[in-house]
Design a protein around this motif. Structure first.
Motif, mmCIF file in Angstrom:
data_model
loop_
_atom_site.group_PDB
_atom_site.id
_atom_site.type_symbol
_atom_site.label_atom_id
_atom_site.label_comp_id
_atom_site.label_asym_id
_atom_site.label_seq_id
_atom_site.Cartn_x
_atom_site.Cartn_y
_atom_site.Cartn_z
ATOM 1 N N GLN A 18 -9.355 -5.175 20.245
ATOM 2 C CA GLN A 18 -10.514 -5.567 19.652
ATOM 3 C C GLN A 18 -11.652 -5.778 20.702
ATOM 4 O OE1 GLN A 18 -10.503 -7.860 15.866
ATOM 5 N NE2 GLN A 18 -8.602 -7.956 16.101
ATOM 6 N N PHE A 19 -11.110 -6.752 21.696
ATOM 7 C CA PHE A 19 -12.034 -7.152 22.263
ATOM 8 C C PHE A 19 -12.909 -5.840 23.582
ATOM 9 C CE2 PHE A 19 -13.317 -7.780 27.004
ATOM 10 C CZ PHE A 19 -14.534 -8.656 26.927
ATOM 11 N N PHE A 20 -11.980 -4.840 23.955
ATOM 12 C CA PHE A 20 -12.407 -3.791 24.752
ATOM 13 C C PHE A 20 -13.175 -2.945 23.748
ATOM 14 C CE2 PHE A 20 -9.109 -5.372 27.349
ATOM 15 C CZ PHE A 20 -9.936 -5.633 28.524
ATOM 16 N N THR A 21 -12.999 -2.744 22.588
ATOM 17 C CA THR A 21 -13.717 -2.077 21.486
ATOM 18 C C THR A 21 -15.294 -2.695 21.501
ATOM 19 O OG1 THR A 21 -11.824 -1.036 20.194
ATOM 20 C CG2 THR A 21 -14.013 -1.055 19.261
ATOM 21 N N LEU A 22 -14.962 -3.868 21.386
ATOM 22 C CA LEU A 22 -16.505 -4.748 21.309
ATOM 23 C C LEU A 22 -17.260 -4.379 22.617
ATOM 24 C CD1 LEU A 22 -18.456 -6.728 19.839
ATOM 25 C CD2 LEU A 22 -16.876 -8.603 20.945
ATOM 26 N N MET A 23 -16.651 -4.544 23.479
ATOM 27 C CA MET A 23 -17.087 -4.584 24.934
ATOM 28 C C MET A 23 -17.782 -3.191 25.144
ATOM 29 S SD MET A 23 -15.140 -4.823 28.669
ATOM 30 C CE MET A 23 -16.170 -4.959 30.428
ATOM 31 N N ARG A 24 -17.002 -2.095 24.782
ATOM 32 C CA ARG A 24 -17.657 -0.816 24.828
ATOM 33 C C ARG A 24 -19.105 -0.576 23.562
ATOM 34 N NH1 ARG A 24 -15.006 3.251 21.291
ATOM 35 N NH2 ARG A 24 -16.118 1.967 19.594
ATOM 36 N N ASP A 25 -18.917 -1.357 22.484
ATOM 37 C CA ASP A 25 -20.025 -1.259 21.562
ATOM 38 C C ASP A 25 -21.214 -1.986 21.949
ATOM 39 O OD1 ASP A 25 -18.199 0.527 20.133
ATOM 40 O OD2 ASP A 25 -17.821 -1.156 18.862
ATOM 41 N N LEU A 26 -21.045 -2.987 22.798
ATOM 42 C CA LEU A 26 -22.144 -3.911 23.243
ATOM 43 C C LEU A 26 -22.964 -3.265 24.451
ATOM 44 C CD1 LEU A 26 -20.635 -7.635 23.024
ATOM 45 C CD2 LEU A 26 -22.313 -6.568 21.390
ATOM 46 N N ARG A 27 -22.564 -2.388 24.849
ATOM 47 C CA ARG A 27 -23.324 -1.728 26.243
ATOM 48 C C ARG A 27 -24.608 -1.395 25.597
ATOM 49 N NH1 ARG A 27 -20.718 2.099 30.909
ATOM 50 N NH2 ARG A 27 -22.323 2.006 32.127
ATOM 51 N N SER A 28 -25.748 -1.768 26.442
ATOM 52 C CA SER A 28 -26.976 -1.391 26.111
ATOM 53 C C SER A 28 -27.974 -1.482 27.230
ATOM 54 C CB SER A 28 -27.624 -2.177 25.003
ATOM 55 O OG SER A 28 -28.186 -3.313 25.511
ATOM 56 N N PRO A 29 -29.149 -0.803 27.460
ATOM 57 C CA PRO A 29 -30.039 -1.076 28.435
ATOM 58 C C PRO A 29 -30.450 -2.493 28.795
ATOM 59 C CG PRO A 29 -31.019 0.601 27.087
ATOM 60 C CD PRO A 29 -29.736 -0.106 26.573
ATOM 61 N N TYR A 30 -30.163 -3.371 28.080
ATOM 62 C CA TYR A 30 -30.450 -4.794 27.975
ATOM 63 C C TYR A 30 -29.360 -5.575 27.997
ATOM 64 C CZ TYR A 30 -34.902 -2.605 25.873
ATOM 65 O OH TYR A 30 -35.824 -1.772 25.709
ATOM 66 N N LEU A 31 -28.325 -5.146 27.919
ATOM 67 C CA LEU A 31 -26.783 -6.063 27.984
ATOM 68 C C LEU A 31 -25.842 -5.403 28.834
ATOM 69 C CD1 LEU A 31 -25.417 -8.485 26.754
ATOM 70 C CD2 LEU A 31 -24.895 -7.263 24.657
ATOM 71 N N SER A 32 -25.014 -6.128 29.388
ATOM 72 C CA SER A 32 -23.803 -5.498 30.099
ATOM 73 C C SER A 32 -22.830 -6.480 30.289
ATOM 74 C CB SER A 32 -24.348 -5.234 31.769
ATOM 75 O OG SER A 32 -24.699 -6.330 32.210
ATOM 76 N N VAL A 33 -21.580 -6.167 29.934
ATOM 77 C CA VAL A 33 -20.531 -6.965 29.926
ATOM 78 C C VAL A 33 -19.575 -6.827 31.103
ATOM 79 C CG1 VAL A 33 -18.677 -7.899 28.353
ATOM 80 C CG2 VAL A 33 -20.681 -6.923 27.355
ATOM 81 N N LYS A 34 -19.241 -8.017 31.626
ATOM 82 C CA LYS A 34 -18.329 -8.079 32.704
ATOM 83 C C LYS A 34 -17.060 -8.997 32.323
ATOM 84 C CE LYS A 34 -22.273 -7.250 34.705
ATOM 85 N NZ LYS A 34 -22.726 -5.900 35.027
ATOM 86 N N ALA A 35 -15.982 -8.494 32.355
ATOM 87 C CA ALA A 35 -14.535 -9.333 31.850
ATOM 88 C C ALA A 35 -13.639 -9.349 32.862
ATOM 89 C CB ALA A 35 -13.947 -8.333 30.544
ATOM 90 N N ALA A 36 -12.963 -10.624 33.038
ATOM 91 C CA ALA A 36 -12.004 -10.591 33.951
ATOM 92 C C ALA A 36 -10.504 -10.499 33.122
ATOM 93 C CB ALA A 36 -11.977 -12.110 34.471
ATOM 94 N N VAL A 37 -9.687 -9.834 33.567
ATOM 95 C CA VAL A 37 -8.565 -9.329 33.022
ATOM 96 C C VAL A 37 -7.306 -9.737 34.132
ATOM 97 C CG1 VAL A 37 -9.448 -8.102 31.309
ATOM 98 C CG2 VAL A 37 -8.514 -7.141 33.513
ATOM 99 N N TYR A 38 -6.053 -9.779 33.704
ATOM 100 C CA TYR A 38 -5.086 -9.794 34.312
ATOM 101 C C TYR A 38 -4.161 -8.220 34.500
ATOM 102 C CZ TYR A 38 -5.035 -14.871 33.997
ATOM 103 O OH TYR A 38 -5.291 -16.130 34.228
#
Length: 532
Positions: A198-218
């Motif tokens: 669910q998180f990575f789907t949200l991460m993909r869906d939030l991408r825009s010219p005004y917003l970028s997401v960086k995520a720390a994972v194991y």
């Protein structure tokens, strides 16, 4: 010797800057975190993912007046508490937390003011303040749901990814903000694949010219799902310090000295001993800080004792403990430990040739068609830091393709009679070109090959409830922090989770600032314990 800090959560923003030892790799990583790109920051526990996120946040904060890039740091370390059959609860918890943090940071930077309605109009509230309070209440209710079943069955934050993107576009068009960078820590900390997808789907869906997401994972425990394709939807950055880099030992030494400059003379006097500890840590700053602290005052005898204890016992017992917490994964966890301890390491220790030297190899190669349980086992060893992925899609003997892993150097030399000397010898002889190769159907796979990987997570949901009575002594935090918590009566995992910052302020000399620090440290330690 001063107390060394093992965790980023223990540090103030100023201390993060003071303790930061920049390498060329670190600078490239931080620049990527500050950029418009979507980034997945991957690394084992203790390698510095949170630290790099915090450095990126601080640099963006300091340059906000000119860059107008709004940094929003979010930690998902409480995701493991959302044990519910209703997947929508986790989705709305994420949305509420993200929106709440964006509003808070925008207000701190003066981008939105009292009675602003940039976010409120999209979620049907009167003002951004009302929206923030409503989302904060919803987030807290969901995080506290493990205490009781009083929450309604249907939970709705009133927002979705498109709403957030529209609000951020409005924020950028109506204020001085040019773009927003979400820095998400502990994004995939827990062993709950559905939440991670669910998180990575949200991460993909939030991408825009005004917003970028960086995520720390194991590594090893992250499930990206079908809708998020890592090679297309993000840039993967592996936070693995190269032990063969010519500046590696100098950087690791500086990491320790930044925290305690008084160690300079002792480290200089025992330089080869320190270098052995740094090399054994295999690029993990937290491991180095722990072993240097345990070996203090630094000497050959103390280093030998520390390496024997940590690399013969502690690192393996911590890995095996995952099997007690995640019953469904126990078989692959136990097999991985036996694979390395009973076969790989003894084989490498065996004397060969006329000179009677040990094998100089620390890399193993696994065929890409090896059974799924074998690859799952190796991924979990990467999560624990016992293995490090050192290249995928590599061609080995006979033109076959597979993945290369590096064995933790301390785990390799810890069983030796003189671990310090063995580490020093290996440091001068290691070569990335030499590997121990295992094909697609090696005989050592027989005991694990037919395990059904898809059924490994069935018992995860009962884990949280079973762990709430465990002692605070089980947590990975300083003795001082444990002592303060026990003095206040918060001596179990459950009591800490149920506490508030005002509860911590009952202790002498603990005010709002220190209670916030104590809460952050305690929560981070609790959630890392619960998550593995």
């Amino acid at each position: 010797m001063s107390e060394l800090y093992f965790r980023t959560e223990d540090l103030t923003p100023e201390e993060v800057s003071d303790y930061f030892v920049e390498t060329e790799f670190d600078r490239r990583t931080i620049d990527a975190l500050k950029s418009k790109k979507t980034v997945v920051l991957q690394g084992a526990r203790g390698v510095g993912k949170s630290f790099l996120l915090k450095v990126a946040q601080k640099e963006l904060d300091e340059s906000f007046s000119t860059s107008k890039t709004l940094a929003v740091y979010i930690t998902f370390n409480k995701a493991g508490l959302l044990q519910t059959a209703d997947s929508e609860r986790f989705k709305h918890w994420m949305l509420a937390k993200i929106c709440e943090r964006i509003i808070r940071e925008a207000r701190k930077k003066g981008a939105i003011r009292h009675n602003s309605t940039i976010f409120a109009t999209l979620s049907h509230d009167d003002s951004d303040e009302v929206t923030e309070l409503r989302l904060q209440k919803l987030r807290s209710q969901l995080e506290d749901a493990w205490k009781n079943d009083s929450l309604p069955q249907t939970i709705d934050s009133g927002i979705d990814p498109e709403v957030i993107k529209d609000a951020i576009e409005d924020l950028c068009s109506q204020t001085s903000v040019r773009r927003v960078v979400l820095l998400v820590d502990e994004a995939a900390h827990v062993f709950i694949p559905e939440q991670q997808r669910q998180f990575f789907t949200l991460m993909r869906d939030l991408r825009s010219p005004y917003l970028s997401v960086k995520a720390a994972v194991y590594p090893g425990v992250t499930y990206f799902g079908d809708s998020f394709q890592l090679s297309h939807d993000a840039e993967l950055v592996n936070v693995n310090r190269d032990i063969l880099d010519k500046g590696y030992l100098e950087a690791m030494r500086e990491i320790v000295l930044r925290q305690d400059p008084e160690l300079q003379s002792n480290i200089t006097k025992n330089g080869e001993i320190f270098d052995a500890l740094a090399f054994a840590a295999s690029g993990n700053p937290r491991t180095l800080l722990k072993t240097v602290s345990a070996a203090s005052p630094l000497s050959a005898n103390n280093a030998q004792r520390t390496m024997r204890e940590y690399y013969r016992e502690t690192i393996w017992s911590e890995h095996s403990a995952l099997g007690d917490r995640y019953i469904g994964h126990r078989a692959v966890i136990d097999w991985g430990r036996q694979f390395l301890q009973k076969h790989i390491i003894p084989m490498l220790r065996k004397k060969t040739g006329e000179a009677g030297d040990s094998d100089k190899r620390v890399f193993i190669w696994i065929h890409r068609d090896a059974p799924a349980p074998v690859k799952e086992s190796l991924r979990l060893l990467c999560y624990s830091g016992i293995l490090h992925e050192a290249g995928s899609g590599l061609v080995a003997t006979r033109g076959l393709t597979g993945t290369r892993y590096m064995l933790n150097i301390g785990a390799r030399t810890g069983p030796e009679a003189d671990p310090v000397s063995a580490t020093t010898w290996l440091r001068r002889a290691i070569s990335i070109k030499r590997m121990v190769e295992f094909g697609a159907n090696h005989e050592l796979y027989e005991s694990i090959a037919r395990l059904d990987v898809d059924k490994m997570d069935e018992e995860r949901r009962e884990f949280i409830k079973s762990q709430l009575d465990r002692s605070v002594d089980k947590l990975d935090m300083t003795a001082f922090a444990k002592g303060r918590l026990k003095t206040l009566g918060f001596d179990t995992v459950g009591k800490i989770l149920a506490a508030s910052e005002s509860d911590f302020q009952q202790a002498k000399w603990v005010g709002p600032v220190r209670s916030r620090q104590m809460m952050n440290i305690a929560t981070a330690a609790v959630m890392e314990y619960l998550s593995g």
